[in-house]
Design a protein around this motif. Structure first.
Motif, mmCIF file in Angstrom:
data_model
loop_
_atom_site.group_PDB
_atom_site.id
_atom_site.type_symbol
_atom_site.label_atom_id
_atom_site.label_comp_id
_atom_site.label_asym_id
_atom_site.label_seq_id
_atom_site.Cartn_x
_atom_site.Cartn_y
_atom_site.Cartn_z
ATOM 1 N N PRO A 116 0.825 -1.218 0.000
ATOM 2 C CA PRO A 116 0.000 0.000 0.000
ATOM 3 C C PRO A 116 0.857 1.266 0.000
ATOM 4 C CG PRO A 116 -0.913 -1.604 1.517
ATOM 5 C CD PRO A 116 0.410 -2.164 1.065
ATOM 6 N N GLY A 117 0.602 2.126 -0.987
ATOM 7 C CA GLY A 117 1.359 3.366 -1.114
ATOM 8 C C GLY A 117 2.489 3.296 -2.108
ATOM 9 N N TRP A 118 2.775 2.102 -2.638
ATOM 10 C CA TRP A 118 3.840 1.934 -3.629
ATOM 11 C C TRP A 118 3.269 1.382 -4.933
ATOM 12 C CZ3 TRP A 118 5.126 1.248 1.526
ATOM 13 C CH2 TRP A 118 6.266 1.912 1.977
ATOM 14 N N GLY A 119 4.010 1.613 -6.019
ATOM 15 C CA GLY A 119 3.583 1.086 -7.307
ATOM 16 C C GLY A 119 2.184 1.541 -7.650
ATOM 17 N N SER A 120 1.338 0.582 -8.000
ATOM 18 C CA SER A 120 -0.039 0.897 -8.392
ATOM 19 C C SER A 120 -1.028 0.791 -7.242
ATOM 20 C CB SER A 120 -0.489 -0.040 -9.523
ATOM 21 O OG SER A 120 0.330 0.134 -10.672
ATOM 22 N N SER A 121 -0.557 0.466 -6.047
ATOM 23 C CA SER A 121 -1.456 0.363 -4.890
ATOM 24 C C SER A 121 -1.617 1.731 -4.241
ATOM 25 C CB SER A 121 -0.903 -0.625 -3.854
ATOM 26 O OG SER A 121 -0.809 -1.928 -4.386
ATOM 27 N N PRO A 122 -2.854 2.165 -4.015
ATOM 28 C CA PRO A 122 -3.055 3.483 -3.406
ATOM 29 C C PRO A 122 -2.509 3.549 -1.985
ATOM 30 C CG PRO A 122 -5.123 2.266 -3.539
ATOM 31 C CD PRO A 122 -4.121 1.478 -4.308
ATOM 32 N N ALA A 123 -2.199 4.775 -1.557
ATOM 33 C CA ALA A 123 -1.641 4.979 -0.224
ATOM 34 C C ALA A 123 -2.678 4.644 0.840
ATOM 35 C CB ALA A 123 -1.160 6.413 -0.065
ATOM 36 N N PRO A 124 -2.250 4.064 1.952
ATOM 37 C CA PRO A 124 -3.188 3.774 3.044
ATOM 38 C C PRO A 124 -3.572 5.055 3.780
ATOM 39 C CG PRO A 124 -0.955 3.232 3.713
ATOM 40 C CD PRO A 124 -0.871 3.643 2.261
ATOM 41 N N ALA A 125 -4.584 4.950 4.612
ATOM 42 C CA ALA A 125 -5.061 6.125 5.362
ATOM 43 C C ALA A 125 -4.018 6.618 6.351
ATOM 44 C CB ALA A 125 -6.358 5.787 6.085
ATOM 45 N N ARG A 126 -3.180 5.717 6.855
ATOM 46 C CA ARG A 126 -2.100 6.100 7.764
ATOM 47 C C ARG A 126 -0.843 5.363 7.335
ATOM 48 N NH1 ARG A 126 -1.397 1.971 11.655
ATOM 49 N NH2 ARG A 126 -3.113 0.442 11.747
ATOM 50 N N PRO A 127 0.333 5.865 7.710
ATOM 51 C CA PRO A 127 1.586 5.206 7.302
ATOM 52 C C PRO A 127 1.604 3.741 7.714
ATOM 53 C CG PRO A 127 2.050 7.350 8.254
ATOM 54 C CD PRO A 127 0.589 7.099 8.481
ATOM 55 N N LEU A 128 2.185 2.922 6.851
ATOM 56 C CA LEU A 128 2.212 1.478 7.060
ATOM 57 C C LEU A 128 3.276 1.108 8.097
ATOM 58 C CD1 LEU A 128 0.516 -0.669 5.414
ATOM 59 C CD2 LEU A 128 2.649 -1.186 4.216
ATOM 60 N N SER A 129 2.883 0.436 9.154
ATOM 61 C CA SER A 129 3.843 -0.101 10.123
ATOM 62 C C SER A 129 4.265 -1.497 9.673
ATOM 63 C CB SER A 129 3.221 -0.176 11.518
ATOM 64 O OG SER A 129 2.228 -1.197 11.565
ATOM 65 N N VAL A 130 5.278 -2.064 10.328
ATOM 66 C CA VAL A 130 5.709 -3.405 9.948
ATOM 67 C C VAL A 130 4.611 -4.420 10.252
ATOM 68 C CG1 VAL A 130 6.869 -3.895 12.160
ATOM 69 C CG2 VAL A 130 7.627 -5.046 10.072
ATOM 70 N N ASP A 131 3.844 -4.210 11.327
ATOM 71 C CA ASP A 131 2.712 -5.102 11.609
ATOM 72 C C ASP A 131 1.635 -4.970 10.538
ATOM 73 O OD1 ASP A 131 3.483 -6.424 14.051
ATOM 74 O OD2 ASP A 131 3.225 -4.515 15.073
ATOM 75 N N ASP A 132 1.368 -3.734 10.093
ATOM 76 C CA ASP A 132 0.403 -3.531 9.017
ATOM 77 C C ASP A 132 0.855 -4.255 7.748
ATOM 78 O OD1 ASP A 132 -1.128 -1.824 10.629
ATOM 79 O OD2 ASP A 132 -0.072 -0.031 9.928
ATOM 80 N N ALA A 133 2.148 -4.136 7.426
ATOM 81 C CA ALA A 133 2.663 -4.749 6.209
ATOM 82 C C ALA A 133 2.535 -6.270 6.255
ATOM 83 C CB ALA A 133 4.124 -4.345 6.001
ATOM 84 N N VAL A 134 2.833 -6.861 7.408
ATOM 85 C CA VAL A 134 2.701 -8.311 7.553
ATOM 86 C C VAL A 134 1.234 -8.726 7.447
ATOM 87 C CG1 VAL A 134 2.841 -10.158 9.276
ATOM 88 C CG2 VAL A 134 4.849 -8.746 8.783
ATOM 89 N N ALA A 135 0.346 -7.915 7.993
ATOM 90 C CA ALA A 135 -1.086 -8.217 7.864
ATOM 91 C C ALA A 135 -1.509 -8.176 6.394
ATOM 92 C CB ALA A 135 -1.907 -7.219 8.684
ATOM 93 N N VAL A 136 -1.007 -7.203 5.644
ATOM 94 C CA VAL A 136 -1.310 -7.112 4.214
ATOM 95 C C VAL A 136 -0.830 -8.367 3.493
ATOM 96 C CG1 VAL A 136 -0.654 -5.932 2.081
ATOM 97 C CG2 VAL A 136 -1.396 -4.597 4.053
ATOM 98 N N VAL A 137 0.408 -8.770 3.783
ATOM 99 C CA VAL A 137 0.955 -9.974 3.141
ATOM 100 C C VAL A 137 0.088 -11.179 3.447
ATOM 101 C CG1 VAL A 137 2.892 -11.597 3.200
ATOM 102 C CG2 VAL A 137 3.333 -9.136 3.051
ATOM 103 N N SER A 138 -0.319 -11.341 4.691
ATOM 104 C CA SER A 138 -1.155 -12.481 5.069
ATOM 105 C C SER A 138 -2.500 -12.455 4.353
ATOM 106 C CB SER A 138 -1.365 -12.503 6.586
ATOM 107 O OG SER A 138 -0.154 -12.758 7.264
ATOM 108 N N GLU A 139 -3.076 -11.254 4.222
ATOM 109 C CA GLU A 139 -4.356 -11.140 3.510
ATOM 110 C C GLU A 139 -4.198 -11.491 2.030
ATOM 111 O OE1 GLU A 139 -7.067 -7.738 5.017
ATOM 112 O OE2 GLU A 139 -5.028 -7.125 5.571
ATOM 113 N N VAL A 140 -3.093 -11.095 1.438
ATOM 114 C CA VAL A 140 -2.845 -11.438 0.033
ATOM 115 C C VAL A 140 -2.671 -12.948 -0.119
ATOM 116 C CG1 VAL A 140 -1.167 -11.256 -1.850
ATOM 117 C CG2 VAL A 140 -1.893 -9.199 -0.620
ATOM 118 N N LEU A 141 -1.893 -13.564 0.766
ATOM 119 C CA LEU A 141 -1.694 -15.011 0.681
ATOM 120 C C LEU A 141 -3.019 -15.751 0.888
ATOM 121 C CD1 LEU A 141 1.674 -15.474 2.633
ATOM 122 C CD2 LEU A 141 1.308 -15.250 0.166
ATOM 123 N N ASP A 142 -3.845 -15.263 1.807
ATOM 124 C CA ASP A 142 -5.166 -15.873 1.995
ATOM 125 C C ASP A 142 -5.993 -15.781 0.725
ATOM 126 O OD1 ASP A 142 -4.645 -16.562 4.618
ATOM 127 O OD2 ASP A 142 -5.623 -14.794 5.473
#
Length: 330
Positions: free
Chosen positions: A89-115
């Motif tokens: 989120p916030g890089w490439g073609s993915s829109p920026a998140p509402a708040r800056p991405l923390s490392v926990d947020d990033a891991v949650a994103v990865v898990s959601e994508v893998l799911d």
């Protein structure tokens, strides 16, 4: 260049051609399908291909999924493997998140994508910030992480410089100056970089990051400008400053770390630090290489990553690892 490092870290001398491949944005070249996954941090653009023993690639703070295309070229597209590349989120073609991405947020994103892709576990390959995220995934979701490969990872020296900027000005001056410059210029940073490109100064500004900036394909420099996210870089530095690397002692999967001797965002001693915290980690230090090892020497990175992936697959299946061995140090 960073300050002289007193650690006598082993080196790997590579004779591979420097930066042999351009960056490309054509997913069809590797039979990748583009999709968008809705996550708690917003929509995430994913390029993926099904297959056995999938590999997840995580980009850094000046990257997107295309940063990995030189490595895909060097690996002939990983034809026998599943491949997952995402724009955080916030890089490439993915829109920026509402708040800056923390490392926990990033891991949650990865898990959601893998799911969403129906993937239980992956071999993780991360560049810079992506390596940091990959290690945190191995801590918080070990069942999903067969192995982790840190490519030009931002680890101990970067964390210390983020915590102690005055000391960082000596140990990692390029990182510290970039952070200070982005803190001052913020949203003006990208227009300034584009202006420097128009008057022929971009290669000079990018020179600290790449060992041989004049040998780079134009596509690499274009991406370096367009993918840099000042606010996200500053947020990543803040997250790193507060991170406890002792958490990495919980990582049980195979780990390999590949760094460049000329990396201005890391020090050779980072590899020693990683081995102290993660005893099973294997390390490779490439000569003639800066902060983008997967772009500067993609074939050497492919060899090292293959070693970690083979070990991870063997561990997951409870069989001895295979014989694939890169040139490495312990």
């Amino acid at each position: 260049m960073h300050a002289p490092d007193s650690t006598a870290a082993p080196r790997v001398v590579t004779t591979d051609e420097y930066a042999p491949f351009p960056l490309t944005s054509d997913p069809a070249r590797w039979s990748l399908r583009r999709s968008v996954v809705d996550t708690a941090s917003g929509p995430v653009v994913v390029h993926a291909r099904p297959g056995d023993h999938p590999v997840l690639f995580l980009h850094g703070v000046a990257g997107s999924w295309t940063t990995w295309t030189p490595l895909l070229d060097a690996a002939d597209g990983h034809p026998s493997r599943g491949v997952v590349l995402l724009d955080l989120p916030g890089w490439g073609s993915s829109p920026a998140p509402a708040r800056p991405l923390s490392v926990d947020d990033a891991v949650a994103v990865v898990s959601e994508v893998l799911d969403a892709l129906g993937l239980a576990s992956v071999d993780v390959v991360g560049h810079s910030m992506g390596a940091f995220i990959g290690m945190h995934l191995a801590v918080t979701a070990p069942e999903r992480t067969r192995s982790v490969a840190l490519v030009s990872g931002t680890t101990f020296a970067g964390i210390d410089a983020a915590r102690h900027p005055l000391r960082g000005a000596v140990t990692l001056p390029a990182f510290t100056l970039l952070r200070a410059g982005l803190a001052v210029t913020r949203n003006a940073a990208l227009p300034l970089l584009r202006a420097s490109d128009r008057i022929g100064l971009l290669r000079l500004l990018a020179a600290p990051v790449f060992t041989h900036v004049r040998r780079l394909d134009r596509s690499v420099l274009d991406a370096f400008v367009e993918e840099l996210r000042p606010a996200a870089f500053l947020a990543a530095a803040r997250t790193g400053a507060g991170y406890d690397t002792e958490r990495w002692r919980a990582v049980s999967c195979p780990v390999v770390a590949i760094s460049g001797r000329d990396d201005v965002f890391a020090r050779a001693s980072d590899l020693d630090g990683l081995r102290r915290v993660v005893p099973q980690a294997r390390t490779v230090l490439l000569d003639d290489c800066g902060h983008f090892a997967h772009v500067e020497h993609p074939a050497a990175v492919v060899r090292a990553v293959a070693d970690a992936a083979v070990s991870g697959t063997a561990a997951a299946s409870r069989t001895p690892p295979g014989d694939a061995e890169p040139r490495r140090s312990r």
